[in-house]
Design a protein around this motif. Structure first.
Motif, PDB file in Angstrom:
ATOM      1  N   CYS A   8       0.836  -1.203   0.000  1.00  0.00           N
ATOM      2  CA  CYS A   8       0.000   0.000   0.000  1.00  0.00           C
ATOM      3  C   CYS A   8       0.860   1.238   0.000  1.00  0.00           C
ATOM      4  O   CYS A   8       0.490   2.259  -0.577  1.00  0.00           O
ATOM      5  CB  CYS A   8      -0.915  -0.006   1.219  1.00  0.00           C
ATOM      6  SG  CYS A   8      -2.163  -1.292   1.161  1.00  0.00           S
ATOM      7  N   SER A  10       3.549   1.254  -1.529  1.00  0.00           N
ATOM      8  CA  SER A  10       3.967   1.326  -2.932  1.00  0.00           C
ATOM      9  C   SER A  10       2.762   1.452  -3.822  1.00  0.00           C
ATOM     10  O   SER A  10       2.925   1.803  -4.950  1.00  0.00           O
ATOM     11  CB  SER A  10       4.717   0.083  -3.350  1.00  0.00           C
ATOM     12  OG  SER A  10       3.920  -1.046  -3.295  1.00  0.00           O
ATOM     13  N   VAL A  43       0.304  11.259  -1.091  1.00  0.00           N
ATOM     14  CA  VAL A  43       0.998  10.059  -1.565  1.00  0.00           C
ATOM     15  C   VAL A  43       1.636   9.398  -0.356  1.00  0.00           C
ATOM     16  O   VAL A  43       2.223  10.062   0.501  1.00  0.00           O
ATOM     17  CB  VAL A  43       2.082  10.418  -2.608  1.00  0.00           C
ATOM     18  CG1 VAL A  43       2.982   9.211  -2.904  1.00  0.00           C
ATOM     19  CG2 VAL A  43       1.439  10.932  -3.881  1.00  0.00           C
ATOM     20  N   TYR A  44       1.513   8.075  -0.278  1.00  0.00           N
ATOM     21  CA  TYR A  44       2.121   7.304   0.820  1.00  0.00           C
ATOM     22  C   TYR A  44       2.650   6.029   0.184  1.00  0.00           C
ATOM     23  O   TYR A  44       1.884   5.116  -0.126  1.00  0.00           O
ATOM     24  CB  TYR A  44       1.055   6.997   1.868  1.00  0.00           C
ATOM     25  CG  TYR A  44       1.564   6.552   3.223  1.00  0.00           C
ATOM     26  CD1 TYR A  44       1.671   7.462   4.271  1.00  0.00           C
ATOM     27  CD2 TYR A  44       1.914   5.231   3.462  1.00  0.00           C
ATOM     28  CE1 TYR A  44       2.116   7.075   5.519  1.00  0.00           C
ATOM     29  CE2 TYR A  44       2.365   4.827   4.701  1.00  0.00           C
ATOM     30  CZ  TYR A  44       2.456   5.750   5.738  1.00  0.00           C
ATOM     31  OH  TYR A  44       2.910   5.346   6.973  1.00  0.00           O
ATOM     32  N   ILE A  45       3.955   5.970  -0.042  1.00  0.00           N
ATOM     33  CA  ILE A  45       4.482   4.905  -0.896  1.00  0.00           C
ATOM     34  C   ILE A  45       5.915   4.549  -0.518  1.00  0.00           C
ATOM     35  O   ILE A  45       6.638   5.358   0.061  1.00  0.00           O
ATOM     36  CB  ILE A  45       4.409   5.339  -2.380  1.00  0.00           C
ATOM     37  CG1 ILE A  45       4.562   4.155  -3.329  1.00  0.00           C
ATOM     38  CG2 ILE A  45       5.438   6.435  -2.686  1.00  0.00           C
ATOM     39  CD1 ILE A  45       4.167   4.472  -4.766  1.00  0.00           C
ATOM     40  N   MET A  91      -6.576   5.187  -7.327  1.00  0.00           N
ATOM     41  CA  MET A  91      -5.425   4.358  -7.679  1.00  0.00           C
ATOM     42  C   MET A  91      -5.511   3.905  -9.120  1.00  0.00           C
ATOM     43  O   MET A  91      -6.599   3.859  -9.720  1.00  0.00           O
ATOM     44  CB  MET A  91      -5.339   3.136  -6.763  1.00  0.00           C
ATOM     45  CG  MET A  91      -6.503   2.171  -6.852  1.00  0.00           C
ATOM     46  SD  MET A  91      -6.250   0.670  -5.852  1.00  0.00           S
ATOM     47  CE  MET A  91      -6.128   1.360  -4.213  1.00  0.00           C
ATOM     48  N   THR A  95      -2.456  -1.152  -9.975  1.00  0.00           N
ATOM     49  CA  THR A  95      -2.362  -1.219  -8.514  1.00  0.00           C
ATOM     50  C   THR A  95      -3.593  -1.893  -7.933  1.00  0.00           C
ATOM     51  O   THR A  95      -3.494  -2.752  -7.048  1.00  0.00           O
ATOM     52  CB  THR A  95      -2.210   0.195  -7.924  1.00  0.00           C
ATOM     53  OG1 THR A  95      -1.029   0.795  -8.470  1.00  0.00           O
ATOM     54  CG2 THR A  95      -2.096   0.151  -6.414  1.00  0.00           C
ATOM     55  N   TYR A 157      -6.166   9.563  -0.944  1.00  0.00           N
ATOM     56  CA  TYR A 157      -4.933   8.774  -1.019  1.00  0.00           C
ATOM     57  C   TYR A 157      -4.709   8.421  -2.482  1.00  0.00           C
ATOM     58  O   TYR A 157      -5.491   7.687  -3.083  1.00  0.00           O
ATOM     59  CB  TYR A 157      -5.098   7.532  -0.151  1.00  0.00           C
ATOM     60  CG  TYR A 157      -3.984   6.516  -0.162  1.00  0.00           C
ATOM     61  CD1 TYR A 157      -2.726   6.766  -0.699  1.00  0.00           C
ATOM     62  CD2 TYR A 157      -4.201   5.263   0.427  1.00  0.00           C
ATOM     63  CE1 TYR A 157      -1.733   5.805  -0.677  1.00  0.00           C
ATOM     64  CE2 TYR A 157      -3.205   4.301   0.463  1.00  0.00           C
ATOM     65  CZ  TYR A 157      -1.974   4.577  -0.084  1.00  0.00           C
ATOM     66  OH  TYR A 157      -0.985   3.616  -0.055  1.00  0.00           O
ATOM     67  N   ASP A 159      -2.517   6.551  -5.303  1.00  0.00           N
ATOM     68  CA  ASP A 159      -1.576   5.428  -5.307  1.00  0.00           C
ATOM     69  C   ASP A 159      -1.395   4.866  -6.712  1.00  0.00           C
ATOM     70  O   ASP A 159      -2.301   4.921  -7.540  1.00  0.00           O
ATOM     71  CB  ASP A 159      -2.078   4.328  -4.366  1.00  0.00           C
ATOM     72  CG  ASP A 159      -0.990   3.348  -3.968  1.00  0.00           C
ATOM     73  OD1 ASP A 159       0.202   3.697  -4.095  1.00  0.00           O
ATOM     74  OD2 ASP A 159      -1.324   2.241  -3.529  1.00  0.00           O
ATOM     75  N   ILE A 164       0.399   8.573  -9.660  1.00  0.00           N
ATOM     76  CA  ILE A 164       1.104   9.591  -8.885  1.00  0.00           C
ATOM     77  C   ILE A 164       1.804  10.589  -9.803  1.00  0.00           C
ATOM     78  O   ILE A 164       1.745  11.803  -9.601  1.00  0.00           O
ATOM     79  CB  ILE A 164       2.109   8.939  -7.928  1.00  0.00           C
ATOM     80  CG1 ILE A 164       1.363   8.161  -6.836  1.00  0.00           C
ATOM     81  CG2 ILE A 164       3.043   9.981  -7.295  1.00  0.00           C
ATOM     82  CD1 ILE A 164       2.260   7.285  -5.986  1.00  0.00           C
TER      83      ILE A 164
END
Length: 221
Positions: A8, A10, A43-45, A91, A95, A157, A159, A164
């Motif tokens: 998640c 990534s 973004v959280y990756i 997303m 993904t 969020y 992803d 991104i």
């Protein structure tokens, strides 16, 4: 669960069911106007030290070794707290397909709404169990953010590598949490490709016992 967390990193009820597979224009026509609020996109990756989020075949198996090496103190490296602040995920199709492939028991997003971004929404395959909270869309990033704001979502969020990149190109990202994996992959799918020049403000950096280093940045618009 940590493996899913690393991946998640990534990587209106009646209308949600009706809109699965429709174009973004169709989605937009159903979105009620809400009080004007600024919708935040994050973004959280995870990325290797040399900037890759997956190998050249799209695999993230290199993340598996960090599952067994994480300590109880590390926990999920803040992912649960981050996810609890999210009310919408956008997303890419690849993904989405990858997360779906792990099975419903490992679906990490609960009943949050998921917009699957694809140039051709009709080819997106959404399992029946996800049909109440997942919809395929194709609008440009700035239009998707406008739609999210109209719907009343507060925190998005974003992803998926290409997703991104496209959101960054249209200056639609507000902050990034980047978790660096202590690995030089050499080749693969890069996180940043053809992105514009953007100034970032460093918020914090934290290191974990398994070697991961997580940094939080604000995007200066």
């Amino acid at each position: 669960m940590l493996c899913i967390t690393l991946l998640c990193l990534s990587l209106g009820s009646i209308t949600r069911r009706q809109l699965v597979g429709y174009s973004s224009a169709a989605v937009s026509s159903y979105l009620p106007m809400m009080e004007h609020v600024k919708t935040k996109a994050s973004v959280y990756i995870a990325t290797t030290v040399d900037g890759y989020i997956a190998d050249k075949d799209g695999s993230v198996e290199f993340l598996n070794q960090y599952q067994s090496s994480a300590s109880e103190v590390d926990g999920d490296m803040g992912f649960t707290d981050f996810l609890n602040s999210i009310d919408l995920l956008i997303m890419g199709r690849k993904t989405f397909d990858q997360v779906i492939s792990f099975g419903d028991d490992l679906w990490p997003y609960g009943d949050r709404q998921v917009w699957i971004w694809s140039r051709n929404p009709s080819v997106v395959k959404i399992p029946q169990i996800r049909s109440s909270n997942a919809v395929a869309v194709s609008a440009a990033p700035n239009e998707l953010m406008r739609m999210a704001q109209q719907k009343g979502y507060r925190h998005v969020y974003v992803d998926g590598g290409t997703t991104i990149q496209q959101f960054l190109q249209q200056d639609c990202i507000d902050d990034l949490v980047l978790t660096r994996v202590p690995l030089l992959l050499g080749e693969g799918i890069p996180l940043f490709l053809k992105t514009p020049r953007l100034s970032l403000e460093h918020v914090s950096t934290k290191s974990y016992s398994n070697g991961l280093v997580q940094s939080h940045y604000l995007v200066k618009h």
